[in-house]
Enzyme design. Structure first.
Site, PDB file in Angstrom:
ATOM      1  CG  ASP A   1       3.059  -7.420   3.195  1.00 18.08           C
ATOM      2  OD1 ASP A   1       4.269  -7.695   3.286  1.00 18.08           O
ATOM      3  OD2 ASP A   1       2.632  -6.289   2.888  1.00 18.08           O
TER       4      ASP A   1
ATOM      5  CE1 TYR B   1       0.253  -3.442   5.402  1.00 15.75           C
ATOM      6  CE2 TYR B   1       2.510  -4.230   5.590  1.00 15.75           C
ATOM      7  CZ  TYR B   1       1.342  -4.092   4.859  1.00 15.75           C
ATOM      8  OH  TYR B   1       1.257  -4.602   3.592  1.00 15.75           O
TER       9      TYR B   1
END
Length: 532
Positions: free
Chosen positions: A85, A237
Site C-alpha cells: 500500500d 488501518y
C-alpha cells in the site's frame, strides 16, 4: 437563491475563487501549462513499483524484482500478488481494495480519455493486478484473506521487498470473525472492475461480478468491523467509520454493474439507519466512503435512473452530496467551523496532518465526476446549480485547481507527484526506492542494516518512485523532504489512484482549450471506453 448566497461577502468570495482559477488556467506559478498526459503516464507507472509477487516480463519499473512469493503458504492458500500500500511491505486488504475501486471509477468515467492518451492498456493492467489478487484472497463465499504480513515487525525493518525477513502471517475474515468493511470494499472494487472489463474481457468481468455479489452477501449477512476480528490491523488501518458506509458503497457499485433494483432498494431502505442520508462528512478516504456514496446516489437522481419510490430518498442523498461539494468550495453557511474544508494559503484542501494528499486527490475525483453529472443533467434541462449556487464549471474548476496544486501550482513551486516537473520529493519514505536496486546488488540487506546504511542517508533515493503522490505539505503549505518525515513524504497507492481519471480528463480539456484558443473551463460530457 438564498440571501446568504447573494450576499456581498459571498459574491466577493466567488470572484476571488474565479480569479484564482483564471490564474491557474493561465499556467500556474511557473507561467506554463501543466502536461497532464505526462502526469497520467507517470501515475500509472507508480503502480508497477508497488507490485508484490512474481513480476511479468512487461514490468517497466526495472529496479523492482519478485517478492512475497511464499505469501499464504503457511495457511495453505495462494496469496502471491497484489499491492504494497505504501512504503512498507504489508498487504492491507482495505486500502488495496479502495485503490482498485478508485482506479476502476477513473476508467468508468474517463476510460475514453485514458485510451486517447495511449494508456488504457497500462490502466487495465493496474486494475487487474489488484483484482487477480482479490480472486485468490476470496477462497470461499464467506471467507476473505484481508492482510498479509504484520505491521509491527515490518516497521522494525528497513529492507527491500526482495529481501524480506519479516512475518508473512496472513489474516482472514469469515463467519465467526466478520469484516463487513473490508468485504464490502472488496465487493465494490470487483463490481466496479467488472464494468471496466465488460467490453474487453467479458468472461473476466462476469467472474469479478460473481465474486462481488458473494462478498456483498457475506458482508451484509455477517456484520462486524474487520479490525475487531484482526487485531493486528488496528494500529494501521482501523475502521473508524465502521462498516455501514462500505455496505452502501458496495450496493451502489453492484447496482451500477448489474442494474438490479434490489441493490438500489438496499441503499434506499438503509439510508437512515446506515447514515447515508444523515452523515455530512467533509472528507473522503479509504476509511470514510459517505461522500462517495452520496455522490453516486445523486448521479442516479440526476440521470433519472431510479423508480418513483426511490426519488425522495435520493433527493436526501443529493443534499448531502452537495454539502460535501459546497464544503470543498467553502460555501456552507450552516454548521459552524466544521461546515467547510480548510484551505492552505496556497489553496490546497486541508483535512489533517498525516497524508493530507489522500483527501486532496479523492476530492479531485469526486468534484470532477459530480461536475460531469451536473453538466449532463443541465444539458438535458433537468438540473440546477448545487445548493450553494455553484455551476458545473465552477465545481470542475476546483478539481482542476487541486490537481494543479499537486503538480506544482503552489507556493513552493514544487510537484508532489514524484518525477513530474523540475522539483519534486527526492527522499520518499519508501524502503524499496531508498535502497540500491536488487538487480544491481543482490547482496542480502538485513533488517537493521537497511536502517544503518540507507534510511539515514542525506542524499536522494537511488530509485525514483515515479508517479507516487506523497503525503504532501501542512496547512501552511510547508513541506520537509526527509525520509524520516513519513507524515509528509510517504506515498500511498490510494493517493495516486483517483488522479488517473482526473489527469486523463484534464489532458482532454487542455487539448480542447488549445484548439479553441481559450482559457475557459468547458465541461463536456463524453461516453467512455468502459461504460456507455
Amino acid at each position: 437563491m438564498s440571501s446568504a448566497a447573494s450576499s456581498p461577502c459571498h459574491r466577493l468570495r466567488r470572484v476571488a475563487l474565479l480569479l484564482l482559477v483564471a490564474a491557474v488556467l493561465a499556467g500556474g506559478t511557473e507561467g506554463k501549462a501543466h502536461d497532464y498526459g505526462d502526469a497520467l503516464r507517470k501515475s500509472l507507472l507508480y503502480f508497477e513499483a508497488q507490485r508484490s509477487g512474481r513480476l511479468p516480463h512487461s514490468q517497466r519499473v526495472a529496479w523492482r524484482h519478485h517478492s512475497g512469493l511464499t505469501d499464504g503458504l503457511e495457511q495453505g492458500v495462494d496469496l502471491v500478488g497484489g499491492y504494497y500500500d505504501a512504503g512498507d511491505h504489508v498487504k492491507f486488504g482495505l486500502p488495496m481494495a479502495f485503490t482498485v475501486t478508485m482506479l476502476s471509477w477513473s476508467l468508468i468515467e474517463y476510460g475514453g480519455d485514458v485510451a486517447d492518451a495511449g494508456e488504457l492498456g497500462h490502466a487495465l493492467e493496474a486494475v487487474k493486478w489488484g483484482t487477480d489478487y482479490f480472486i485468490k484472497a476470496h477462497t470461499r463465499p464467506d471467507e476473505l484473506w484481508a492482510e498479509v504480513g504484520d505491521g509491527d515487525t515490518d516497521h522494525y525493518c528497513w529492507q527491500r521487498p526482495e529481501d524480506m525477513t519479516t512475518s508473512r502471517q496472513a489474516y482472514k475474515v469469515d463467519r465467526d470473525h466478520p469484516g463487513s468493511d473490508v468485504a464490502g470494499e472488496t465487493a465494490a472494487a470487483m463490481a466496479a472492475a467488472s464494468i471496466v472489463f465488460r467490453g474487453s474481457n467479458p468472461h473476466y468481468a462476469h467472474l469479478l461480478l460473481h465474486h462481488a455479489q458473494q462478498l456483498f452477501e457475506f458482508a451484509d449477512k455477517y456484520r462486524g468491523t474487520y479490525d475487531s476480528s484482526i487485531a493486528e490491523v488496528k494500529s494501521y488501518y482501523a475502521s473508524v467509520s465502521g462498516y455501514k458506509d462500505e455496505l452502501l458503497w458496495a450496493a451502489l457499485w453492484l447496482h451500477r454493474a448489474t442494474g438490479r433494483d434490489d441493490y438500489l432498494d438496499y441503499v434506499v431502505d438503509n439510508a437512515d439507519s446506515f447514515g447515508g442520508t444523515g452523515w455530512a462528512i467533509n472528507e473522503f478516504s479509504w476509511d470514510v466512503k459517505y461522500a462517495g456514496v452520496q455522490i453516486l446516489a445523486a448521479r442516479l437522481l440526476l440521470r433519472g435512473e431510479h423508480a418513483p419510490r426511490h426519488r425522495s430518498t435520493l433527493e436526501r442523498y443529493r443534499a448531502k452530496a452537495e454539502r460535501y461539494v459546497c464544503a470543498c468550495l467553502g460555501r456552507n453557511t450552516e454548521g459552524g467551523a466544521d461546515a467547510n474544508v480548510e484551505r492552505s494559503p496556497g489553496g490546497m484542501l486541508y483535512v489533517r496532518q498525516w497524508n493530507n494528499m489522500q483527501y486532496v486527490t479523492g476530492a479531485a475525483l469526486l468534484l470532477s465526476a459530480y461536475s460531469d453529472y451536473l453538466a449532463a443533467a443541465e444539458a438535458g434541462g433537468a438540473a440546477r446549480a448545487v445548493s450553494c449556487a455553484a455551476a458545473a464549471e465552477e465545481v470542475f474548476a476546483l478539481a482542476r485547481a487541486q490537481a494543479d496544486y499537486v503538480l506544482g501550482t503552489n507556493p513552493r513551486g514544487a510537484s508532489y507527484l514524484v518525477g513530474y516537473g523540475s522539483r519534486y520529493p527526492g527522499r520518499v519514505h519508501h524502503r524499496a526506492a531508498s535502497i540500491v536496486p536488487y538487480k544491481h546488488s543482490r547482496e542480502f540487506i538485513g533488517c537493521t542494516q537497511g536502517f544503518d546504511h540507507w534510511f539515514g542517508r542525506r542524499g536522494s533515493n537511488p530509485n525514483l518512485l515515479v508517479g507516487a503522490i506523497v503525503g504532501g505539505p501542512d496547512r501552511r503549505d510547508r513541506f520537509r523532504d526527509s525520509r524520516d518525515n513519513y507524515m509528509q513524504t510517504e506515498a500511498c497507492t490510494y493517493n495516486t489512484a483517483p488522479m488517473v481519471g482526473v489527469f486523463a480528463k484534464l489532458r482532454r480539456m487542455a487539448w480542447l482549450e488549445r484548439e479553441q484558443g481559450s482559457t475557459s473551463v468547458p465541461v463536456t460530457v463524453t461516453s467512455t471506453a468502459a461504460e456507455v
